[in-house]
Design an enzyme around this catalytic site. Structure first.
Site, PDB file in Angstrom:
ATOM      1  N   SER A  93       0.849  -1.186   0.000  1.00  0.00           N
ATOM      2  CA  SER A  93       0.000   0.000   0.000  1.00  0.00           C
ATOM      3  C   SER A  93       0.888   1.240   0.000  1.00  0.00           C
ATOM      4  O   SER A  93       1.806   1.332   0.802  1.00  0.00           O
ATOM      5  CB  SER A  93      -0.881  -0.039   1.245  1.00  0.00           C
ATOM      6  OG  SER A  93      -1.631   1.121   1.287  1.00  0.00           O
ATOM      7  N   GLY A  94       0.602   2.153  -0.924  1.00  0.00           N
ATOM      8  CA  GLY A  94       1.380   3.389  -1.001  1.00  0.00           C
ATOM      9  C   GLY A  94       2.593   3.277  -1.902  1.00  0.00           C
ATOM     10  O   GLY A  94       3.358   4.220  -2.019  1.00  0.00           O
ATOM     11  N   THR A 132      -1.847   2.582  -7.810  1.00  0.00           N
ATOM     12  CA  THR A 132      -2.966   3.303  -8.419  1.00  0.00           C
ATOM     13  C   THR A 132      -2.448   4.353  -9.399  1.00  0.00           C
ATOM     14  O   THR A 132      -2.979   4.498 -10.504  1.00  0.00           O
ATOM     15  CB  THR A 132      -3.820   3.951  -7.314  1.00  0.00           C
ATOM     16  OG1 THR A 132      -4.198   2.921  -6.406  1.00  0.00           O
ATOM     17  CG2 THR A 132      -5.040   4.606  -7.880  1.00  0.00           C
ATOM     18  N   ASN A 173      -0.712   5.727   3.105  1.00  0.00           N
ATOM     19  CA  ASN A 173      -0.984   6.374   1.806  1.00  0.00           C
ATOM     20  C   ASN A 173      -2.135   7.347   1.990  1.00  0.00           C
ATOM     21  O   ASN A 173      -3.175   6.991   2.527  1.00  0.00           O
ATOM     22  CB  ASN A 173      -1.359   5.266   0.792  1.00  0.00           C
ATOM     23  CG  ASN A 173      -1.584   5.830  -0.601  1.00  0.00           C
ATOM     24  OD1 ASN A 173      -1.602   7.038  -0.800  1.00  0.00           O
ATOM     25  ND2 ASN A 173      -1.749   4.932  -1.552  1.00  0.00           N
ATOM     26  N   SER A 203      -5.235   5.980  -0.321  1.00  0.00           N
ATOM     27  CA  SER A 203      -5.116   4.526  -0.403  1.00  0.00           C
ATOM     28  C   SER A 203      -6.409   3.928  -0.950  1.00  0.00           C
ATOM     29  O   SER A 203      -7.510   4.282  -0.525  1.00  0.00           O
ATOM     30  CB  SER A 203      -4.826   3.973   0.976  1.00  0.00           C
ATOM     31  OG  SER A 203      -4.779   2.580   0.927  1.00  0.00           O
ATOM     32  N   SER A 204      -6.259   3.026  -1.942  1.00  0.00           N
ATOM     33  CA  SER A 204      -7.460   2.378  -2.490  1.00  0.00           C
ATOM     34  C   SER A 204      -7.951   1.382  -1.463  1.00  0.00           C
ATOM     35  O   SER A 204      -7.192   0.512  -1.031  1.00  0.00           O
ATOM     36  CB  SER A 204      -7.114   1.637  -3.776  1.00  0.00           C
ATOM     37  OG  SER A 204      -6.260   2.418  -4.560  1.00  0.00           O
ATOM     38  N   GLY A 220      -2.713  -3.074  -1.892  1.00  0.00           N
ATOM     39  CA  GLY A 220      -1.386  -3.656  -1.680  1.00  0.00           C
ATOM     40  C   GLY A 220      -1.305  -4.433  -0.382  1.00  0.00           C
ATOM     41  O   GLY A 220      -2.172  -4.325   0.493  1.00  0.00           O
ATOM     42  N   GLU A 251      -0.615  -5.425   3.184  1.00  0.00           N
ATOM     43  CA  GLU A 251      -0.781  -4.460   4.270  1.00  0.00           C
ATOM     44  C   GLU A 251      -0.446  -5.113   5.621  1.00  0.00           C
ATOM     45  O   GLU A 251      -0.957  -6.185   5.924  1.00  0.00           O
ATOM     46  CB  GLU A 251      -2.230  -3.983   4.291  1.00  0.00           C
ATOM     47  CG  GLU A 251      -2.351  -2.517   4.495  1.00  0.00           C
ATOM     48  CD  GLU A 251      -3.776  -2.032   4.203  1.00  0.00           C
ATOM     49  OE1 GLU A 251      -3.926  -0.999   3.567  1.00  0.00           O
ATOM     50  OE2 GLU A 251      -4.736  -2.709   4.626  1.00  0.00           O
TER      51      GLU A 251
HETATM   52  N1  ADP Z   1       4.877   8.064 -10.258  1.00  0.00           N
HETATM   53  C1  ADP Z   1       4.604   8.838  -9.225  1.00  0.00           C
HETATM   54  N2  ADP Z   1       5.001  10.132  -9.255  1.00  0.00           N
HETATM   55  C2  ADP Z   1       4.736  10.945  -8.223  1.00  0.00           C
HETATM   56  N3  ADP Z   1       4.106  10.551  -7.107  1.00  0.00           N
HETATM   57  C3  ADP Z   1       3.717   9.275  -6.983  1.00  0.00           C
HETATM   58  C4  ADP Z   1       3.903   8.362  -8.076  1.00  0.00           C
HETATM   59  N4  ADP Z   1       3.387   7.172  -7.726  1.00  0.00           N
HETATM   60  C5  ADP Z   1       2.855   7.359  -6.492  1.00  0.00           C
HETATM   61  N5  ADP Z   1       3.038   8.615  -6.063  1.00  0.00           N
HETATM   62  C6  ADP Z   1       2.605   9.181  -4.787  1.00  0.00           C
HETATM   63  O1  ADP Z   1       2.383   8.125  -3.895  1.00  0.00           O
HETATM   64  C7  ADP Z   1       1.078   8.131  -3.379  1.00  0.00           C
HETATM   65  C8  ADP Z   1       0.525   6.738  -3.217  1.00  0.00           C
HETATM   66  O2  ADP Z   1       0.407   6.116  -4.462  1.00  0.00           O
HETATM   67  P1  ADP Z   1      -0.732   5.093  -4.780  1.00  0.00           P
HETATM   68  O3  ADP Z   1      -0.642   4.791  -6.213  1.00  0.00           O
HETATM   69  O4  ADP Z   1      -2.009   5.573  -4.288  1.00  0.00           O
HETATM   70  O5  ADP Z   1      -0.333   3.840  -3.967  1.00  0.00           O
HETATM   71  P2  ADP Z   1      -1.008   2.444  -3.889  1.00  0.00           P
HETATM   72  O6  ADP Z   1      -2.150   2.450  -4.855  1.00  0.00           O
HETATM   73  O7  ADP Z   1       0.031   1.489  -4.291  1.00  0.00           O
HETATM   74  O8  ADP Z   1      -1.433   2.252  -2.535  1.00  0.00           O
HETATM   75  C9  ADP Z   1       0.276   8.922  -4.393  1.00  0.00           C
HETATM   76  O9  ADP Z   1      -0.764   9.590  -3.754  1.00  0.00           O
HETATM   77  C10 ADP Z   1       1.324   9.914  -4.926  1.00  0.00           C
HETATM   78  O10 ADP Z   1       1.384  11.045  -4.079  1.00  0.00           O
HETATM   79 MG    MG Z   2      -4.045   2.261  -4.643  1.00  0.00          MG
END
Ligand code: ADP
Ligand code: MG
Length: 1109
Positions: free
Chosen positions: A110-111, A115, A160, A163-164, A390, A392
């Site tokens: 997660s994070g 996403t 996060n 977080s989804s 992710g 967790e």
């Molecule tokens: N490629 C990226 N560039 C900039 N920031 C990113 C990128 N990927 C993730 N982040 C940052 O990380 C945070 C968490 O990403 P997210 O995709 O929501 O994580 P996950 O879905 O894996 O839990 C996002 O809100 C963003 O701020």
């Molecule tokens: Mg996510």
């Protein structure tokens, strides 16, 4: 030139190594160092072969611009520095060009950026696929589904900020050209416990905060909400605001996205009403109330909130209130109602809130799918993007059922990764007989089995426990786990038979621990049973179904009493297991593309690279093993036939046809191309190429060769086309020329001919005109002479006439002037004697005098009164001409009248007879004029006075009309005999003159005709009716001096007696019946030797001739 500057290989300007396969030496440290080095230089993407490792930079990087998209578009995977776009491009192109369905599997904690990665993939594909209004709308809807789902399904967690809290798998569908048609989203298990309770430092789902911050006062009022977060029990207060997140702005984005996706206004409104209702549910509080029977009963503290919820949702307040206080259990035929205590009431309330929200979320997904689903039924190519929660781990055993489920899902994904990359690949080498040293890796199938095994799996046992009769608690469940799973390598529990954990103080009694592939996770068993049961009291679902709010009603179909289902609904665990199984099956049919997301630190901070954290992730993701397998193995493999087919044009022997087996063909090909032997291996059915670069070299050669071939084909085709065209044109030219020449000659001839005719005609015309002119001239000369002569004569004559007229006029003028002069003189002289109008009076007087004189003269000269006197005095004055004639006529009429008036009746009768005679004989018989003057006497013979005829007189007792002596002509000799002819009223009689004896008597009716000549004789024949008595001796031919009188009287008497006109025939030749014979009597102009008497002579048997002098 610009292209020259573009990198042509990821080896150019490489920081560390872009592809871990090239890493030397390969160990954990070098691996992490390479990642770190790249991370520090803002290179967040690194490859392991075709797998992309992505490290979350936690800061915006300028590598997602449209220019970057263009840079990566249609380039080979290894051409440019590692990027998520390269993977997206590869996946999209092989979907479009090779017709292979794709899936993009994004894994990580997660994070870690899953996403974000999924959104980058989608936006890249959207940018490079087809364009056009319709396609753009599809793309826009697909992209805009993200903000909506994130608002309702994402929340801030400690790991996060976005977080989804649900799993998402999205199939994007394309047509054969690679244009997007639509999509289908599947969602997996929303973490609904978050609605009622959030761990410390975390928030509820974004949408609650977004509404309260972003909605207008008016809208809030409509939803019966207040802007203050602290008013709501369900909203965690310690982190209500998140840094860098503008809830109000996001609310507007969400509403806008909902509109683009296709939500109707009333649907959006309903959705927010449900959200508001959930929020307000948290504010309903209960207080205990003791009942007489000793049972506890709960009561709602403040009914105001309840009332507002009911107003929002259109539920009867009493119904909802009762649902919060009672629970009805139905079993077969029985229905038992029990009261709820306070704890149960709170449980019921939270269950309702969770259910309401999670069902709303599922409804949103369905609704979005309705909007974005492909409109056509044509075959679709599919690209699936999986972004699932992710792995967790909460510290301090805060992990509950949700984490258990989430981690199970990640186990399964790891499993599929292993299946498809490590295991499958190694097995293929063995199958193909490629020399291969096995590489050890951890296969997590055993952990999957621990969780999902149908008999001994944790999920199965949880279900069993939930369904078991008797008291069931989380503890009994743990006990069961302890019994069944105690010996499992990856299961740990204080109470398990495995004594090694008995003294492990880090493991509390109410917990169990699982060694996941990604690490050990300690699960708090509390709540497992409830959450798995996911129980919502039927009273509540029925109350919801009764709502007049159509969306809420639709969310609780089981509340419909008509559809009561006494069977338990499937548990949350088994549902999830089933949907994950379907997902795995689905993914296995597609070509996988991996993005492995790594989280560099726990602080959500940029530029911090926590080696230990990364190392841990690298280990459990098995990335090192991944590199080893890649390195030992071959980057690319392909069956011999398609390989030969693809590259055969690179070698003369194989082009255009290779007759032998495909494998030999490929061998020949590779030898010819001088590819180093270590670069490839021949398997049983496939060729294995070790290095991607070799493949790219092949591809480049092929591309070059294809271009050459295309040029060659084009050249030949163009040559052929030009030649055939030329030949055709040549042939056509000859035909056209022939036709044209013929046409030209024809035209020339026609022209000459017509010219000749024209010239000829002009000459002829000219000649004719000349002649005509001469003739005309001659004629005109003649005419002119005649005309001149005529004019001359005319002139002379007119002159003479004029002269004579002038003379006469002059004479007349002299006379007139003289008369006028005389008149003037006389008038002057006598003027004094006249009055003004004396002239007129004189005129009238003169006229009167003249008339007087005329009439006096006439009186003197009057002719006799005899009507036959034709004398009449001459006219004295011309002007009395008409008067004179009229006077004559009047006088004559008067004279005749006078004459007629003297007649006696006797005379009138005589005149009538005379008139009749005139009509019958005038101008017809010559004898007639002589008879006019003779009066008709009738009885010429006085029978009564002559005693000789006494006998005759006696015989005839009627009045005698005619008595006369006639001559009867003897037919034998034409001699005449005297006879007395008598006509009475009815009969005609002939008697002897001497004796007076009647010779014959004929009734008038038997007399048919009287014939006579037109001459001056007295002969006549009396024709009798044939067959009558008198007719036996034949007709009478008689002669008399009074023929006219006799015929007239006979006619008149017959007419008055028989009413028939007697036929009188006047002809110089007629037939007379003598006895049997007919004799013709003919009258001729005779001589005068016998005096004036006509003589009759018999000429022959048939003819009697009468000579008339
Ligand atoms: N490629 C990226 N560039 C900039 N920031 C990113 C990128 N990927 C993730 N982040 C940052 O990380 C945070 C968490 O990403 P997210 O995709 O929501 O994580 P996950 O879905 O894996 O839990 C996002 O809100 C963003 O701020
Ligand atoms: Mg996510």
């Amino acid at each position: 030139m610009a292209k020259m500057e573009v990198k042509t290989s990821l080896l150019d300007d490489m920081i560390g190594v872009g592809d871990m396969v090239l890493l030397e030496p390969l160990n954990e440290d070098s691996f992490i160092n390479n990642l770190k080095k790249r991370f520090d230089h803002s290179e967040v993407y690194t490859y392991i072969g075709s797998v992309v490792i992505s490290i979350n930079p936690y800061r915006p990087l300028p590598i997602y611009t449209p220019e970057k998209v263009e840079e990566y578009r249609n380039r080979n995977f290894y051409e440019l520095s590692p990027h998520i776009f390269a993977l997206s491009d590869e996946a999209y192109r092989s979907l479009r060009d090779q017709d292979k369905d794709q899936c993009i599997l994004i894994t990580g904690e997660s994070g870690a950026g899953k996403t974000e990665a999924s959104k980058l993939v989608m936006s890249y594909v959207a940018a490079v696929c087809g364009k056009g209004a319709e396609v753009n709308q599809v793309k826009e809807q697909l992209l805009q589904s993200n903000p909506v789902l994130e608002a309702f399904g994402n929340a801030k967690t400690v790991r996060n900020d976005n977080s989804s809290r649900f799993g998402k798998y999205m199939d994007i569908e394309f047509d054969f050209k690679g244009d997007p048609l639509g999509g289908v989203i599947s969602n997996y298990l929303l973490e609904k416990s978050r609605v009622v309770k959030q761990p410390r430092g975390e928030r509820n789902f974004h949408i609650f905060y977004q509404i309260l911050s972003g909605a207008s006062e008016d809208f809030l009022c409509k939803l019966k909400l207040e802007r203050d977060f602290s008013r709501y029990n369900y909203l965690g207060l310690d982190s209500a605001r998140v840094n860098g997140v503008d809830d109000a702005a996001n609310f507007r984005t969400v509403r806008n996205a909902m509109q683009i996706v296709g939500f109707m206004d009333h649907e959006t409104q309903s959705v927010f009403e449900v959200v508001a209702a959930v929020l307000k549910l948290g504010n309903i509080e209960f207080k205990p109330e003791s009942r007489v029977n000793g049972l506890d009963e709960s009561k709602i503290k403040d009914k105001n909130e309840l009332k507002e919820i009911c107003e929002l949702t259109g539920i009867d307040q009493s119904v909802l209130e009762r649902a919060f206080s009672f629970r009805t259990v139905e079993a077969k035929q029985e229905k038992v109602s029990t009261t709820l205590n306070v704890a149960q009431a709170y449980y019921a309330r939270d269950a309702l809130a969770k259910n309401l929200y999670s069902r709303l979320f599922s409804w949103l997904v369905t609704r979005i799918n309705e909007s974005i689903k492909a409109q056509t039924k044509v075959r679709k190519k599919v690209m699936g993007v999986l972004d699932i929660y992710g792995f967790e781990i909460f510290e301090n055993a805060d992990n509950s059922f949700e984490q258990f489920i989430i981690n199970y899902c990640n186990e399964k994904l790891q499993q599929i990764f292993i299946e498809l990359t490590l295991k499958e690949e190694q097995e293929e080498y063995i199958r193909e007989g490629i020399e291969w040293t096995h590489i050890e890796y951890f296969n997590n199938a055993i952990i999957c089995d621990l969780i999902e095994n149908n008999q001994t799996g944790i999920l199965a046992m949880l279900d069993e426990e939930c369904l078991r009769p008797g008291t069931v608690t989380d503890d009994t469940f743990l006990e069961k786990l302890n019994q069944v799973c105690a010996t499992h390598q990856h299961f740990e529990s204080r109470m398990s038979k495995c004594s090694r954990f008995l003294n492990d103080t880090t493991l509390p009694h109410s917990c169990f621990r699982i060694q996941h592939y990604a690490g050990k996770v300690m699960y708090q068993v509390e709540g497992f049973v409830d959450k798995n049961n996911d129980l919502l009291y039927r009273d509540l679902s029925q109350a919801m179904w009764k709502a007049s709010h159509s969306l809420i009603k639709a969310l609780f179909p089981e509340g419909n009493p008509a559809k009561i289902n006494l069977k338990r609904p499937p548990t949350a665990g088994s549902q999830f297991k089933a949907s994950v199984a379907t997902l795995m099956k689905n993914l296995q049919t597609k070509n996988p593309n991996y993005i492995r997301c790594i989280k560099p630190n726990d602080k959500k901070a940029a530029h911090i690279f926590n080696d230990a954290l990364v190392c841990h992730q690298i280990r459990y993701l098995g990335l090192l093993e991944n590199v080893r397998v890649r390195r030992a193995g071959y980057a690319f493999r392909q069956a011999y036939e398609p390989c030969l087919e693809r590259y055969k044009m690179l070698c003369k022997q194989t082009w255009p046809h290779w007759r032998g087996p495909a494998r030999t063909g490929v061998e020949v090909l590779f030898n010819e191309l001088e590819i180093p032997e270590e670069e490839f291996s021949f398997g049983r059915s496939k060729i294995f190429i070790r290095n991607p670069r070799t493949l790219f070299k092949l591809e480049d050669l092929r591309k070059q060769r294809l271009e050459d071939l295309a040029t060659l084909i084009e050249k030949i085709y163009r040559g052929w086309k030009c030649r055939t065209r030329f030949l055709l044109m040549k042939k056509s030219q000859i035909v056209i020329a022939a036709w044209f020449r013929r046409y030209a000659q024809q035209k020339k001839y026609q022209k000459i001919k017509s010219s000749a005719i024209i010239v000829q005609s002009y000459i002829r015309g000219w000649k004719a005109r000349k002649l005509l002119r001469e003739l005309k001239h001659q004629k005109r000369c003649n005419e002119a002479a005649t005309i001149i002569a005529a004019y001359w004569h005319g002139t002379q004559a007119r002159r003479e006439l004029k002269r004579l007229k002038e003379e006469a006029r002059r004479k007349h003028a002299v006379a007139v002037i003289w008369a006028y002069w005389l008149g003037l003189k006389v008038r002057r002289e006598y003027r004094k004697f006249f009055r003004a109008n004396a002239g007129r009076k004189i005129y009238e007087f003169t006229l009167q005098r003249l008339m007087q004189k005329y009439f006096l003269e006439m009186k003197k000269k009057m002719p006799s009164l005899s009507p036959i006197d034709k004398n009449w005095p001459a006219r004295p004055y011309l002007f009395l001409d008409s008067t004179h004639k009229e006077l004559k006529r009047i006088f004559h009429l008067w004279r005749c009248k006078k004459y007629r008036d003297q007649f006696t009746d006797q005379q009138k009768l005589i005149y009538e007879e005379k008139l009749e005679a005139s009509e019958l004989f005038k101008d017809k018989k010559a004898l007639y004029p002589a008879s006019v003057g003779q009066p008709f006497q009738g009885a010429y013979l006085e029978i009564s006075k002559n005693p000789k005829y006494k006998k005759l007189k006696d015989a005839v007792d009627e009045k005698i009309i005619i008595a006369e002596v006639v001559n009867k002509i003897n037919r034998a000799n034409g001699k005449a005999t005297s006879r007395i002819f008598l006509l009475t009223k009815n009969n005609v009689l002939l008697a002897d003159q001497k004796s007076g004896n009647i010779k014959s008597e004929v009734p008038l009716g038997d007399v048919t005709k009287v014939s006579m000549s037109s001459q001056n004789d007295g002969f006549f024949a009396v024709h009798l009716k044939e067959g009558s008595g008198a007719a036996s001796k034949g007709d009478f031919l008689l002669s008399s001096d009074h023929l006219i009188e006799m015929a007239t009287k006979l006619y008149r008497t017959t007419l008055s007696q028989t009413k028939q006109k007697l036929n009188i025939e006047i002809s110089d030749e007629f037939l007379v019946q003598f006895r049997q014979d007919k004799v013709c009597v003919k009258f001729i102009q005779g001589s005068q030797k016998n005096g004036n008497v006509p003589t009759c002579k018999r000429k022959n048997n048939r003819l009697l001739e009468v000579a008339v002098p």
